[in-house]
Design a protein around this motif. Sequence first.
Motif, PDB file in Angstrom:
ATOM      1  N   THR A 246     -10.894  95.286  57.468  1.00 43.22           N
ATOM      2  CA  THR A 246     -11.785  94.027  57.671  1.00 43.22           C
ATOM      3  C   THR A 246     -11.265  93.054  57.546  1.00 43.22           C
ATOM      4  O   THR A 246     -12.097  91.675  58.209  1.00 43.22           O
ATOM      5  N   LEU A 247     -10.033  92.683  56.662  1.00 42.57           N
ATOM      6  CA  LEU A 247      -9.584  91.007  56.502  1.00 42.57           C
ATOM      7  C   LEU A 247      -8.252  91.135  57.106  1.00 42.57           C
ATOM      8  O   LEU A 247      -7.686  90.003  57.238  1.00 42.57           O
ATOM      9  N   GLY A 248      -7.591  91.891  57.632  1.00 45.57           N
ATOM     10  CA  GLY A 248      -6.364  91.905  58.342  1.00 45.57           C
ATOM     11  C   GLY A 248      -5.324  92.750  57.596  1.00 45.57           C
ATOM     12  O   GLY A 248      -5.385  92.919  56.138  1.00 45.57           O
ATOM     13  N   TYR A 249      -4.345  92.947  58.291  1.00 46.32           N
ATOM     14  CA  TYR A 249      -3.367  94.180  57.823  1.00 46.32           C
ATOM     15  C   TYR A 249      -2.407  93.374  56.776  1.00 46.32           C
ATOM     16  O   TYR A 249      -1.921  92.353  57.018  1.00 46.32           O
ATOM     17  N   LYS A 250      -2.591  93.883  55.629  1.00 48.89           N
ATOM     18  CA  LYS A 250      -1.798  93.353  54.464  1.00 48.89           C
ATOM     19  C   LYS A 250      -1.011  94.602  53.584  1.00 48.89           C
ATOM     20  O   LYS A 250       0.268  94.342  53.128  1.00 48.89           O
ATOM     21  N   TYR A 251      -1.631  95.487  53.311  1.00 44.23           N
ATOM     22  CA  TYR A 251      -1.025  96.774  52.552  1.00 44.23           C
ATOM     23  C   TYR A 251      -0.397  97.864  53.269  1.00 44.23           C
ATOM     24  O   TYR A 251      -1.287  98.247  54.390  1.00 44.23           O
ATOM     25  N   LYS A 252       0.585  98.530  52.777  1.00 44.53           N
ATOM     26  CA  LYS A 252       1.021  99.427  53.711  1.00 44.53           C
ATOM     27  C   LYS A 252       0.702 101.018  53.022  1.00 44.53           C
ATOM     28  O   LYS A 252       0.999 101.276  51.773  1.00 44.53           O
ATOM     29  N   ILE A 253      -0.173 101.292  53.681  1.00 38.49           N
ATOM     30  CA  ILE A 253      -0.812 102.784  53.165  1.00 38.49           C
ATOM     31  C   ILE A 253       0.191 104.020  53.142  1.00 38.49           C
ATOM     32  O   ILE A 253      -0.091 104.854  52.050  1.00 38.49           O
ATOM     33  N   ASP A 254       1.220 103.806  53.575  1.00 38.83           N
ATOM     34  CA  ASP A 254       2.073 104.870  53.660  1.00 38.83           C
ATOM     35  C   ASP A 254       2.645 104.969  52.533  1.00 38.83           C
ATOM     36  O   ASP A 254       2.907 106.083  51.992  1.00 38.83           O
ATOM     37  N   LYS A 255       3.023 103.946  51.786  1.00 42.37           N
ATOM     38  CA  LYS A 255       3.792 103.836  50.474  1.00 42.37           C
ATOM     39  C   LYS A 255       2.768 104.484  49.466  1.00 42.37           C
ATOM     40  O   LYS A 255       3.110 105.058  48.642  1.00 42.37           O
ATOM     41  N   ILE A 256       1.268 103.801  49.588  1.00 42.62           N
ATOM     42  CA  ILE A 256       0.517 104.547  48.609  1.00 42.62           C
ATOM     43  C   ILE A 256       0.116 105.912  48.667  1.00 42.62           C
ATOM     44  O   ILE A 256       0.275 106.579  47.502  1.00 42.62           O
ATOM     45  N   MET A 257       0.271 106.444  49.804  1.00 40.56           N
ATOM     46  CA  MET A 257      -0.052 108.037  49.893  1.00 40.56           C
ATOM     47  C   MET A 257       1.032 108.645  49.623  1.00 40.56           C
ATOM     48  O   MET A 257       1.084 109.885  49.217  1.00 40.56           O
ATOM     49  N   MET A 258       2.273 108.010  50.020  1.00 46.50           N
ATOM     50  CA  MET A 258       3.478 108.895  49.226  1.00 46.50           C
ATOM     51  C   MET A 258       3.487 109.009  47.691  1.00 46.50           C
ATOM     52  O   MET A 258       3.868 110.149  47.402  1.00 46.50           O
ATOM     53  N   LEU A 259       2.953 107.891  46.994  1.00 50.62           N
ATOM     54  CA  LEU A 259       2.926 108.032  45.485  1.00 50.62           C
ATOM     55  C   LEU A 259       2.092 109.275  45.249  1.00 50.62           C
ATOM     56  O   LEU A 259       1.999 109.880  44.364  1.00 50.62           O
ATOM     57  N   ILE A 260       0.766 109.119  45.730  1.00 51.38           N
ATOM     58  CA  ILE A 260      -0.230 110.062  45.636  1.00 51.38           C
ATOM     59  C   ILE A 260       0.202 111.226  46.035  1.00 51.38           C
ATOM     60  O   ILE A 260      -0.005 112.359  45.012  1.00 51.38           O
ATOM     61  N   SER A 261       1.098 111.738  46.862  1.00 58.26           N
ATOM     62  CA  SER A 261       1.502 113.313  47.301  1.00 58.26           C
ATOM     63  C   SER A 261       2.748 113.528  46.291  1.00 58.26           C
ATOM     64  O   SER A 261       2.674 114.709  45.872  1.00 58.26           O
ATOM     65  N   LYS A 262       3.511 112.479  45.943  1.00 55.51           N
ATOM     66  CA  LYS A 262       4.906 112.887  45.034  1.00 55.51           C
ATOM     67  C   LYS A 262       4.206 112.913  43.649  1.00 55.51           C
ATOM     68  O   LYS A 262       4.942 113.857  43.041  1.00 55.51           O
ATOM     69  N   TYR A 263       3.473 112.283  43.124  1.00 58.19           N
ATOM     70  CA  TYR A 263       3.139 112.299  41.526  1.00 58.19           C
ATOM     71  C   TYR A 263       1.660 112.443  41.391  1.00 58.19           C
ATOM     72  O   TYR A 263       1.412 113.302  40.338  1.00 58.19           O
ATOM     73  N   ILE A 264       0.520 112.180  41.923  1.00 53.79           N
ATOM     74  CA  ILE A 264      -0.608 112.047  41.612  1.00 53.79           C
ATOM     75  C   ILE A 264      -1.539 113.527  41.846  1.00 53.79           C
ATOM     76  O   ILE A 264      -2.046 113.875  40.786  1.00 53.79           O
ATOM     77  N   MET A 265      -0.863 113.992  42.732  1.00 48.10           N
ATOM     78  CA  MET A 265      -1.702 115.309  43.115  1.00 48.10           C
ATOM     79  C   MET A 265      -1.159 116.521  42.127  1.00 48.10           C
ATOM     80  O   MET A 265      -1.900 117.310  41.860  1.00 48.10           O
ATOM     81  N   LEU A 266       0.090 116.038  41.707  1.00 48.24           N
ATOM     82  CA  LEU A 266       0.745 117.334  40.661  1.00 48.24           C
ATOM     83  C   LEU A 266      -0.253 117.043  39.438  1.00 48.24           C
ATOM     84  O   LEU A 266      -0.302 118.353  38.760  1.00 48.24           O
ATOM     85  N   ILE A 267      -0.571 115.686  39.040  1.00 47.36           N
ATOM     86  CA  ILE A 267      -1.317 115.660  37.823  1.00 47.36           C
ATOM     87  C   ILE A 267      -2.622 116.205  37.802  1.00 47.36           C
ATOM     88  O   ILE A 267      -3.363 117.055  37.224  1.00 47.36           O
ATOM     89  N   PHE A 268      -3.467 115.810  39.089  1.00 47.45           N
ATOM     90  CA  PHE A 268      -4.737 116.268  39.390  1.00 47.45           C
ATOM     91  C   PHE A 268      -4.658 117.872  39.615  1.00 47.45           C
ATOM     92  O   PHE A 268      -5.768 118.439  38.782  1.00 47.45           O
ATOM     93  N   LYS A 269      -3.819 118.620  39.964  1.00 45.38           N
ATOM     94  CA  LYS A 269      -3.967 119.922  39.695  1.00 45.38           C
ATOM     95  C   LYS A 269      -4.011 120.522  38.381  1.00 45.38           C
ATOM     96  O   LYS A 269      -4.466 121.513  38.149  1.00 45.38           O
ATOM     97  N   GLU A 270      -3.240 119.827  37.303  1.00 53.93           N
ATOM     98  CA  GLU A 270      -3.421 120.320  35.897  1.00 53.93           C
ATOM     99  C   GLU A 270      -4.724 119.809  35.401  1.00 53.93           C
ATOM    100  O   GLU A 270      -5.086 120.572  34.483  1.00 53.93           O
ATOM    101  N   ARG A 271      -4.826 118.570  35.505  1.00 60.66           N
ATOM    102  CA  ARG A 271      -6.171 118.142  34.882  1.00 60.66           C
ATOM    103  C   ARG A 271      -7.046 116.902  35.924  1.00 60.66           C
ATOM    104  O   ARG A 271      -6.657 116.314  36.090  1.00 60.66           O
ATOM    105  N   ALA A 272      -8.064 117.830  36.476  1.00 60.62           N
ATOM    106  CA  ALA A 272      -8.757 117.042  37.454  1.00 60.62           C
ATOM    107  C   ALA A 272      -9.618 115.846  37.174  1.00 60.62           C
ATOM    108  O   ALA A 272     -10.087 116.092  35.934  1.00 60.62           O
ATOM    109  N   TRP A 273      -9.848 114.896  37.764  1.00 58.73           N
ATOM    110  CA  TRP A 273     -10.899 113.902  37.456  1.00 58.73           C
ATOM    111  C   TRP A 273     -11.743 113.854  38.748  1.00 58.73           C
ATOM    112  O   TRP A 273     -11.556 114.514  40.045  1.00 58.73           O
ATOM    113  N   GLY A 274     -12.671 112.864  38.655  1.00 58.46           N
ATOM    114  CA  GLY A 274     -13.644 112.422  39.678  1.00 58.46           C
ATOM    115  C   GLY A 274     -14.986 112.692  39.540  1.00 58.46           C
ATOM    116  O   GLY A 274     -15.427 113.280  38.344  1.00 58.46           O
ATOM    117  N   TYR A 275     -15.879 112.609  40.359  1.00 60.78           N
ATOM    118  CA  TYR A 275     -17.374 112.404  40.139  1.00 60.78           C
ATOM    119  C   TYR A 275     -17.533 114.182  39.717  1.00 60.78           C
ATOM    120  O   TYR A 275     -17.326 114.879  40.196  1.00 60.78           O
TER     121      TYR A 275
END
Length: 338
Positions: A246-275
């Motif tokens: 909406t405002l123009g390209y600024k953030y590198k989504i691939d870096k963000i998704m890499m961190l989610i895949s590498k670290y965050i999903m492993l934590i989520f599998k142990e202790r989920a959060w969310g609605y």
Amino acid sequence: MNKYNLLDCTLRDGGYINKWKFKNEEITDIIDNLDKAGMDYIEVGYLNRDGEEADSTQYKTISQIADIMPKRKDKKSFFLAMVDVQQYSAEDLEYNNDNIIDGIRVVFYKHQIKEAIEFAKVVIEKGYKLFMQPMVTIDYSIDEYAELISAIAKLEPYAVSIVDSFGYMIKEDFRKYFKVLDNILPNETMIGFHSHNNMNLAFITAQDVLEYNTCRRLIIDSSLYGMGRGAGNLNTELITNYYNMTLGYKYKIDKIMMLISKYIMLIFKERAWGYSPYLFLTGLHHYHPNFACYLLEEYDVTVCEFEDFLLTIPEEMKTKCRKNYVIDMYKKYKGIQE
């Protein structure tokens, strides 16, 4: 300088999920790649008198944070640490001689205003940019909030945030408190927005903030995959992508998704959060989300039973949540004998 800025608080707010247990090399990698992704602000964790010596984002000293910061000299993000006025002494805050951390976020409840103001003065004295985080903003009447912000404005803070600690503020609420901040704070002070997702409102609110007709610079908090207390926070991957679209390209989504895949999903599998409907009910009735989190750790409770239980909690205890209290009240509700 950008009008709209995004702040990732995964290492701090996300720590409520894994008790801030990140390995040092993980912390460094997360900070490094959030910086490379273009995040404007990165909150690296808490300062806490009971912090760990290593492998945690609860630190005893600013000097300890130096050990986990990426060594690249071309870092562009603005780095922050958070201080809870009950959990850290202003006397232990080191002078900002080495510029390890750019700013300190001072977080406090309504009954801690005096302590927070005094702590904030020390933050400025010791050379840090001051960020003020009055928790549970909606607990303040507009008159009370105006009085608080008038006191904070005298400190000329770098930023002050509207904080939806329990995840039930709608966009009209944010706009109402924004007007107070906008009218009272110095023109140079940024206004921040920190939301939780107990009623799935965080992304809606963030989109609205990006449409504010204001000359002020704004900061929107988010975390990787929404990792955070209760139902979690606004998702970094969602708001960065929305900004790009909406405002123009600024953030590198691939870096963000890499961190989610590498670290965050492993934590989520142990202790989920969310609605969840349980956290929705805490938002609906304006209770601390830990009434759901603590109870469901110990008991199998239906959604309807949980709502009935919530309504037995005295009004004055709705935001004062300790696990022993929650369990004791549930036993009383169920007639469970020791």
